[in-house]
Design a protein around this motif. Sequence first.
Motif, short mmCIF file in Angstrom:
data_model
loop_
_atom_site.label_atom_id
_atom_site.label_comp_id
_atom_site.label_asym_id
_atom_site.label_seq_id
_atom_site.Cartn_x
_atom_site.Cartn_y
_atom_site.Cartn_z
N LYS A 3 0.91 -1.27 0.11
CA LYS A 3 -0.07 0.17 0.08
C LYS A 3 0.88 1.40 -0.07
CE LYS A 3 -3.99 -2.25 2.39
NZ LYS A 3 -4.77 -2.05 3.33
N ASP A 4 2.04 1.22 0.65
CA ASP A 4 2.85 2.40 0.78
C ASP A 4 3.64 2.39 -0.66
OD1 ASP A 4 4.51 4.26 1.40
OD2 ASP A 4 5.78 3.21 2.80
N ARG A 5 3.30 3.52 -1.41
CA ARG A 5 3.63 3.68 -2.88
C ARG A 5 4.71 4.53 -2.55
NH1 ARG A 5 1.45 1.28 -7.05
NH2 ARG A 5 2.42 2.55 -8.53
N ASN A 6 5.11 5.10 -1.68
CA ASN A 6 6.12 6.17 -1.53
C ASN A 6 7.75 5.39 -1.82
OD1 ASN A 6 4.64 8.26 -0.60
ND2 ASN A 6 4.72 7.68 1.54
N ILE A 7 7.65 4.28 -1.89
CA ILE A 7 9.01 3.66 -2.44
C ILE A 7 9.17 3.68 -3.90
CG2 ILE A 7 8.95 2.04 -0.19
CD1 ILE A 7 8.22 -0.41 -2.28
N PHE A 8 8.26 4.08 -4.57
CA PHE A 8 8.32 4.05 -5.95
C PHE A 8 8.53 5.38 -6.57
CE2 PHE A 8 4.85 0.58 -5.40
CZ PHE A 8 5.97 -0.51 -5.66
N THR A 9 9.25 5.36 -7.64
CA THR A 9 9.62 6.54 -8.34
C THR A 9 8.30 6.95 -9.14
OG1 THR A 9 10.47 5.72 -10.16
CG2 THR A 9 12.11 6.38 -8.61
N GLY A 10 8.18 8.32 -9.79
CA GLY A 10 7.05 8.64 -10.55
C GLY A 10 7.03 7.88 -11.68
N ASP A 11 8.12 7.45 -12.35
CA ASP A 11 8.11 6.79 -13.63
C ASP A 11 8.44 5.13 -13.31
OD1 ASP A 11 10.89 6.81 -12.73
OD2 ASP A 11 11.40 7.72 -14.65
N PHE A 12 8.05 4.79 -12.17
CA PHE A 12 8.11 3.27 -11.78
C PHE A 12 7.73 2.44 -12.93
CE2 PHE A 12 5.93 -0.28 -9.99
CZ PHE A 12 7.05 -1.17 -9.34
N MET A 13 8.34 1.36 -13.28
CA MET A 13 8.00 0.23 -14.06
C MET A 13 8.05 -0.97 -13.73
SD MET A 13 10.16 2.15 -17.59
CE MET A 13 9.55 0.81 -18.55
N THR A 14 7.26 -1.85 -14.09
CA THR A 14 7.14 -3.40 -13.97
C THR A 14 7.98 -3.77 -15.16
OG1 THR A 14 5.15 -3.55 -14.57
CG2 THR A 14 5.47 -3.38 -12.30
N ALA A 15 9.19 -3.62 -15.44
CA ALA A 15 9.85 -4.03 -16.68
C ALA A 15 11.43 -4.06 -16.17
CB ALA A 15 9.61 -3.32 -17.79
N PRO A 16 12.26 -4.69 -16.80
CA PRO A 16 13.61 -4.92 -16.49
C PRO A 16 14.30 -3.51 -16.73
CG PRO A 16 13.10 -6.72 -17.76
CD PRO A 16 11.85 -5.91 -17.81
N GLY A 71 12.87 -12.73 -22.99
CA GLY A 71 13.05 -13.82 -21.94
C GLY A 71 14.18 -13.70 -20.89
N ALA A 72 14.71 -14.79 -20.31
CA ALA A 72 15.41 -14.67 -19.17
C ALA A 72 16.78 -14.10 -19.49
CB ALA A 72 15.51 -16.04 -18.56
N SER A 73 17.32 -13.98 -20.58
CA SER A 73 18.61 -13.52 -20.88
C SER A 73 18.79 -12.05 -20.45
CB SER A 73 19.05 -13.75 -22.33
OG SER A 73 19.30 -15.02 -22.53
N THR A 74 17.54 -11.33 -20.93
CA THR A 74 17.79 -9.81 -20.52
C THR A 74 16.77 -9.50 -18.93
OG1 THR A 74 15.52 -9.46 -21.85
CG2 THR A 74 17.47 -9.38 -23.09
N ARG A 75 16.61 -10.52 -18.26
CA ARG A 75 16.10 -10.40 -16.96
C ARG A 75 17.13 -10.77 -15.97
NH1 ARG A 75 10.26 -9.98 -17.43
NH2 ARG A 75 9.59 -10.02 -19.72
N SER A 76 18.18 -11.07 -16.25
CA SER A 76 18.96 -11.52 -15.31
C SER A 76 20.04 -10.54 -14.67
CB SER A 76 20.19 -12.27 -15.90
OG SER A 76 21.28 -11.87 -16.77
N GLY A 77 20.80 -10.78 -13.85
CA GLY A 77 21.70 -9.70 -12.97
C GLY A 77 22.87 -9.34 -13.82
N GLY A 78 23.09 -10.40 -14.86
CA GLY A 78 24.28 -9.76 -15.88
C GLY A 78 25.54 -10.30 -14.97
N MET A 79 25.64 -10.98 -14.10
CA MET A 79 26.98 -11.53 -13.63
C MET A 79 27.45 -12.41 -14.34
SD MET A 79 25.94 -11.53 -9.62
CE MET A 79 25.34 -10.05 -8.71
N VAL A 80 28.88 -12.38 -14.56
CA VAL A 80 29.53 -13.26 -15.33
C VAL A 80 30.66 -14.10 -14.67
CG1 VAL A 80 31.15 -13.46 -17.39
CG2 VAL A 80 29.48 -11.59 -17.18
N SER A 81 30.88 -15.32 -14.60
CA SER A 81 31.75 -16.24 -13.88
C SER A 81 32.19 -17.22 -14.56
CB SER A 81 31.22 -16.50 -12.53
OG SER A 81 30.14 -17.33 -12.70
#
Length: 438
Positions: A3-16, A71-81
């Motif tokens: 309910k507390d939407r103060n944690i979101f920026t004005g341009d908050f997005m549900t996308a990577p 898909g998941a390739s562009t949804r990862s954290g991008g860590m390389v090991s």
Amino acid sequence: MRKDRNIFTGDFMTAPYWWDAAPPESYRDPLPGQADVVIVGSGYCGLSAAIELARNGTDVVVLDAAEIGSGASTRSGGMVSSGQKLVVGGAIKGVPPDLFERLIEDSIASFQHIQDLVGVEKLDADLTISGRFFGAHTPRAYDALRRMGNVLHDKTGVTVHEVPRGRQREVVGSDYYHGGIVIDEYGGLHPGKYHRALRDLAASSGAALRSHARVRRISPSGPGFAVDTSRGVIQASRVVVTTNGYTDEATPDLRRRVVPARSYQIATERLEPDLMAELIPRGRMISDTKRDLFYTRPSPDGTRILFGTRPGIFEVSDEAAAGVLHSRMCEVWPQLAGRRISHVWSGYVGMTFDKTAHMGERDGIVHAVGCNGNGVALMTYLGHQTALKLLGRQNRPCAFDRDAFPSHPLYRGKAWFLPVVGGWYRLRDRMDRLAAMV
């Protein structure tokens, strides 16, 4: 939903967050009637295979059920090991020593392969080798990390530094952990830019990319296969499946062997340079020893914190997960309590029952799946190796190419057990933390 939407920026997005710089793309040209090779799945693995095949004169088509790069390739954290995940993730257990040595060898080769690919092809991917800090969630876990660091050095040759709690703020601006280790041979990249660079390279090499072509069935047809999609049928001499955490009923045999586990991430709003330098002094990747682990990193431009974990034992919407991830991020960094979130997203990781990736062939259909949360370098490499195998150009068989690919008699593609396992992991993590406070 929180309910507390103060944690979101004005341009908050549900996308990577990654899609801001490199969004997925549509390729809606008509499907060809036939091809030498059809690749199902347009992630790093599928595109890597397509590049090598097309450059060697193969008529190759890459299909995706949605946009190319969604898909998941562009949804990862991008860590390389390289080979660390095999040791850290427990895949070393029960593996014959000779096979394990070969798996490590190919894992190390994957780390070098992605660096060579980005460098030689001059790919715009923001690749940096900055190191990774593994944080201990308890004092006992710190002792285990020190031992693991010795194993990692012996087995993979990586450079490992012990970081006692008294020096922890040299690595991460937090008192959440009880020390840890730093591995130098670890890096990060921009998953969106890297994927865009790969798909551009695949297209320029002659591969045909087709989006919004969900594969419904793959059936034997003459000397090859009929690939039945939502946009028509393609006759193919060979079929390569690289769907990983999105493996579905189109390949029921593989679906029984790959478990989709949903992982969630958030990105903060832009932060001041001094604060970023305090939170992650040298821009390293960070994860920890909890069973229900946290993984976090700075954005490639050094302006945001990206933070990932599972919000609970059950799947929830991305927006509902955002508040939970924000709270957990603030457990690590109380300094971020008043900072807002600009993005939240999730994606499915392809897990396997033996904790290792697999490439090979089942019923004539070639596959490379099962990144187990370590897919950026490894799946790029396995795509390349799969192409070399089809072309008959491998110097030696890849260690991940094995006939044995375990499943479970009670698993048919729906991961009903994940809430149970997740709840048990979370309970044990909580008990470990409480015991450490006594």
